[in-house]
Design an enzyme around this catalytic site. Structure first.
Site, PDB file in Angstrom:
ATOM      1  N   PHE A  21      28.890  55.492  49.331  1.00  0.00           N
ATOM      2  CA  PHE A  21      30.119  55.297  48.719  1.00  0.00           C
ATOM      3  C   PHE A  21      30.736  53.705  49.253  1.00  0.00           C
ATOM      4  O   PHE A  21      31.688  53.363  49.216  1.00  0.00           O
ATOM      5  CB  PHE A  21      31.301  56.170  49.530  1.00  0.00           C
ATOM      6  CG  PHE A  21      31.381  57.793  48.669  1.00  0.00           C
ATOM      7  CD1 PHE A  21      31.349  57.958  47.639  1.00  0.00           C
ATOM      8  CD2 PHE A  21      31.132  58.640  49.895  1.00  0.00           C
ATOM      9  CE1 PHE A  21      31.352  59.142  47.132  1.00  0.00           C
ATOM     10  CE2 PHE A  21      31.251  59.966  49.492  1.00  0.00           C
ATOM     11  CZ  PHE A  21      31.271  60.355  47.929  1.00  0.00           C
ATOM     12  N   SER A  65      28.819  54.366  37.607  1.00  0.00           N
ATOM     13  CA  SER A  65      30.304  53.972  36.937  1.00  0.00           C
ATOM     14  C   SER A  65      29.994  54.061  35.368  1.00  0.00           C
ATOM     15  O   SER A  65      29.007  53.520  35.002  1.00  0.00           O
ATOM     16  CB  SER A  65      30.835  52.556  37.332  1.00  0.00           C
ATOM     17  OG  SER A  65      31.912  52.428  36.478  1.00  0.00           O
ATOM     18  N   TYR A  90      30.657  43.254  39.398  1.00  0.00           N
ATOM     19  CA  TYR A  90      30.811  44.628  39.954  1.00  0.00           C
ATOM     20  C   TYR A  90      30.057  45.579  39.106  1.00  0.00           C
ATOM     21  O   TYR A  90      29.035  46.119  39.787  1.00  0.00           O
ATOM     22  CB  TYR A  90      32.254  45.127  39.882  1.00  0.00           C
ATOM     23  CG  TYR A  90      32.539  46.476  39.850  1.00  0.00           C
ATOM     24  CD1 TYR A  90      32.351  47.141  40.963  1.00  0.00           C
ATOM     25  CD2 TYR A  90      32.921  46.962  38.596  1.00  0.00           C
ATOM     26  CE1 TYR A  90      32.377  48.604  40.910  1.00  0.00           C
ATOM     27  CE2 TYR A  90      32.868  48.411  38.404  1.00  0.00           C
ATOM     28  CZ  TYR A  90      32.548  49.226  39.981  1.00  0.00           C
ATOM     29  OH  TYR A  90      32.882  50.610  39.654  1.00  0.00           O
ATOM     30  N   LYS A  94      26.380  47.761  39.650  1.00  0.00           N
ATOM     31  CA  LYS A  94      25.843  49.176  39.330  1.00  0.00           C
ATOM     32  C   LYS A  94      24.448  49.333  38.467  1.00  0.00           C
ATOM     33  O   LYS A  94      24.108  50.074  38.842  1.00  0.00           O
ATOM     34  CB  LYS A  94      27.067  49.979  38.847  1.00  0.00           C
ATOM     35  CG  LYS A  94      28.254  49.892  39.341  1.00  0.00           C
ATOM     36  CD  LYS A  94      28.274  50.648  40.612  1.00  0.00           C
ATOM     37  CE  LYS A  94      29.396  50.754  41.275  1.00  0.00           C
ATOM     38  NZ  LYS A  94      29.413  51.335  42.758  1.00  0.00           N
ATOM     39  N   ASN A 120      37.312  57.375  34.920  1.00  0.00           N
ATOM     40  CA  ASN A 120      38.461  56.725  35.428  1.00  0.00           C
ATOM     41  C   ASN A 120      39.280  57.729  36.657  1.00  0.00           C
ATOM     42  O   ASN A 120      39.756  58.500  36.344  1.00  0.00           O
ATOM     43  CB  ASN A 120      39.562  56.444  34.560  1.00  0.00           C
ATOM     44  CG  ASN A 120      39.345  55.078  34.175  1.00  0.00           C
ATOM     45  OD1 ASN A 120      38.113  55.010  33.280  1.00  0.00           O
ATOM     46  ND2 ASN A 120      39.951  53.881  33.872  1.00  0.00           N
ATOM     47  N   ASN A 139      44.652  46.749  41.293  1.00  0.00           N
ATOM     48  CA  ASN A 139      43.973  46.179  40.027  1.00  0.00           C
ATOM     49  C   ASN A 139      43.894  47.428  38.983  1.00  0.00           C
ATOM     50  O   ASN A 139      44.104  47.325  37.613  1.00  0.00           O
ATOM     51  CB  ASN A 139      42.479  46.187  40.204  1.00  0.00           C
ATOM     52  CG  ASN A 139      42.309  44.993  41.196  1.00  0.00           C
ATOM     53  OD1 ASN A 139      42.435  43.809  40.804  1.00  0.00           O
ATOM     54  ND2 ASN A 139      41.836  44.828  42.233  1.00  0.00           N
ATOM     55  N   ARG A 235      43.365  42.197  28.743  1.00  0.00           N
ATOM     56  CA  ARG A 235      42.468  41.653  30.077  1.00  0.00           C
ATOM     57  C   ARG A 235      40.963  41.527  29.620  1.00  0.00           C
ATOM     58  O   ARG A 235      40.582  42.259  29.114  1.00  0.00           O
ATOM     59  CB  ARG A 235      42.742  42.916  30.956  1.00  0.00           C
ATOM     60  CG  ARG A 235      41.962  42.551  32.532  1.00  0.00           C
ATOM     61  CD  ARG A 235      42.280  43.863  33.349  1.00  0.00           C
ATOM     62  NE  ARG A 235      41.441  44.948  33.148  1.00  0.00           N
ATOM     63  CZ  ARG A 235      41.710  45.862  33.888  1.00  0.00           C
ATOM     64  NH1 ARG A 235      42.224  46.116  35.179  1.00  0.00           N
ATOM     65  NH2 ARG A 235      40.963  47.001  33.503  1.00  0.00           N
ATOM     66  N   GLY A 237      37.275  41.577  29.212  1.00  0.00           N
ATOM     67  CA  GLY A 237      36.315  42.497  29.657  1.00  0.00           C
ATOM     68  C   GLY A 237      36.513  44.102  29.329  1.00  0.00           C
ATOM     69  O   GLY A 237      35.870  45.139  29.469  1.00  0.00           O
TER      70      GLY A 237
HETATM   71  N1  UDP Z   1      45.782  48.680  32.851  1.00  0.00           N
HETATM   72  C1  UDP Z   1      47.092  48.038  32.389  1.00  0.00           C
HETATM   73  N2  UDP Z   1      47.565  47.443  33.551  1.00  0.00           N
HETATM   74  C2  UDP Z   1      47.253  47.488  34.900  1.00  0.00           C
HETATM   75  C3  UDP Z   1      46.098  48.069  34.992  1.00  0.00           C
HETATM   76  C4  UDP Z   1      45.467  48.664  33.868  1.00  0.00           C
HETATM   77  O1  UDP Z   1      47.249  48.172  31.219  1.00  0.00           O
HETATM   78  O2  UDP Z   1      47.964  46.939  35.734  1.00  0.00           O
HETATM   79  C5  UDP Z   1      44.961  49.151  31.722  1.00  0.00           C
HETATM   80  C6  UDP Z   1      43.393  48.241  31.413  1.00  0.00           C
HETATM   81  O3  UDP Z   1      43.497  47.363  30.828  1.00  0.00           O
HETATM   82  C7  UDP Z   1      42.661  49.557  30.995  1.00  0.00           C
HETATM   83  C8  UDP Z   1      43.178  50.625  31.730  1.00  0.00           C
HETATM   84  O4  UDP Z   1      44.456  50.573  32.052  1.00  0.00           O
HETATM   85  O5  UDP Z   1      42.881  49.678  29.622  1.00  0.00           O
HETATM   86  C9  UDP Z   1      42.448  51.320  32.592  1.00  0.00           C
HETATM   87  O6  UDP Z   1      42.198  50.145  33.737  1.00  0.00           O
HETATM   88  P1  UDP Z   1      41.659  50.495  35.143  1.00  0.00           P
HETATM   89  O7  UDP Z   1      41.580  49.073  35.745  1.00  0.00           O
HETATM   90  O8  UDP Z   1      42.541  51.483  35.814  1.00  0.00           O
HETATM   91  O9  UDP Z   1      40.366  50.897  34.834  1.00  0.00           O
HETATM   92  P2  UDP Z   1      38.917  50.601  34.010  1.00  0.00           P
HETATM   93  O10 UDP Z   1      38.948  51.449  32.771  1.00  0.00           O
HETATM   94  O11 UDP Z   1      39.025  48.996  33.895  1.00  0.00           O
HETATM   95  O12 UDP Z   1      37.762  50.918  34.948  1.00  0.00           O
END
Ligand code: UDP
Length: 281
Positions: A21, A65, A90, A94, A120, A139, A235, A237
């Site tokens: 982990f 992941s 990151y 993986k 998730n 994040n 965002r 990616g």
């Molecule tokens: N997200 C958002 N605001 C935030 C954090 C995440 O709108 O402050 C959105 C992000 O764009 C994605 C979803 O929530 O579409 C899940 O993001 P997270 O970072 O929790 O997990 P990921 O899917 O990136 O692993």
């Protein structure tokens, strides 16, 4: 990463299996500090595997992941899909580690290796005593939402509402942390009950997709009040839709996700409400 320290632990204990982990996991941070991510995640894993080999401990579960599927638009994600084009260091750690594990299993068929591909994770232990306490500004979606709800942050920033989804926000497969934990127990049982498995990758997800706005509204129900938000740009990616085909976990591990989205939001909020400052109190 500390080989001598690991050797000491293996010398002093009877170890049957290891779960790693110890990876760093923040996408944004990995873009800013790629060397820190490669150094920690890759060297950590390689050092651990070397010591495991020395002590002839060859059962390992690795936290992988869903990010390894990359920017693919084909859902649900199945383990037979190729690993895709990953957009950040990151995620690349993986993918690289999964390749290292595959190569290792090919070189020596006495290894039993499972990479669990998490979707998730959400929620907290229902006691409200174990939960997510990220350093600095969160994040991930759920700690951000609960920190807004508890008054530590002003409002949620939703990253894009112009995706090709019913409400325009991204869709993700959320899985309760207790289900995730149970998936690890199931994976260990599977390793202990089988021999010469080599390497296998297994999805841990609920198979259900919820949009960011749906998650927000489920949190509003759990919290009992409106949670302020603004729509920001996309965002970098992010992919539009991501959810699992979890039939392999069901078949091999006899595992499936049991908790609902309501359970996840209730438990996350219970943790945040009881611990507004996380573990610091
Ligand atoms: N997200 C958002 N605001 C935030 C954090 C995440 O709108 O402050 C959105 C992000 O764009 C994605 C979803 O929530 O579409 C899940 O993001 P997270 O970072 O929790 O997990 P990921 O899917 O990136 O692993």
């Amino acid at each position: 990463k500390n080989k001598e320290g690991l050797r000491k632990i293996f010398n002093e204990n009877k170890i049957d299996a290891v779960i790693n982990f110890a990876g760093f996991k923040a996408v944004g941070e990995s873009v800013e500090k790629p060397l820190m991510y490669y150094e920690n995640n890759l060297f950590g894993m390689i050092t651990l595997l070397e010591v495991m080999k020395e002590f002839n401990v060859k059962n390992i579960v690795f936290s992988s992941s869903a990010t390894v599927y990359g920017v693919s638009e084909k859902v649900p994600f199945v383990e037979t899909d190729p690993m895709g084009e990953v957009t950040n260091p990151y995620g690349r750690t993986k993918v690289i580690i999964e390749h290292i594990l595959m190569d290792l299993a090919k070189s020596d068929n006495t290894w039993n290796i499972i990479a669990l591909r998490y979707f998730n994770p959400l929620g907290a232990h229902e006691s409200g005593r174990i939960g997510e306490d990220p350093n600095g500004i969160p994040n991930n979606l759920s700690p951000y939402i609960t920190q807004v709800a508890v008054g530590k942050l002003e409002k949620l920033h939703i990253f894009g509402n112009d995706y090709d989804t019913p409400d325009g926000t991204c869709i993700r497969d959320f899985i309760h942390v207790n289900d995730l934990a149970a998936g690890h127990s199931a994976a260990l049982n599977y390793l202990f009950n089988n021999e010469n498995l080599g390497f296998d990758a297994i999805n841990l997800g609920s198979e259900k997709g919820y949009s960011v706005l749906e998650i927000l509204s489920n949190f509003e129900k759990a919290v009992g009040k409106e949670i302020p938000y603004v729509i920001d740009g996309r965002r970098a990616g992010d992919i539009a839709v991501c959810y699992a085909d979890a039939s392999k976990a069901k078949k091999l591990l006899n595992w499936e996700a049991k908790y609902t989205i309501e359970d996840m939001c209730r438990d996350s909020w219970n943790w945040q409400k009881k611990n507004p400052n996380g573990f610091k109190d």
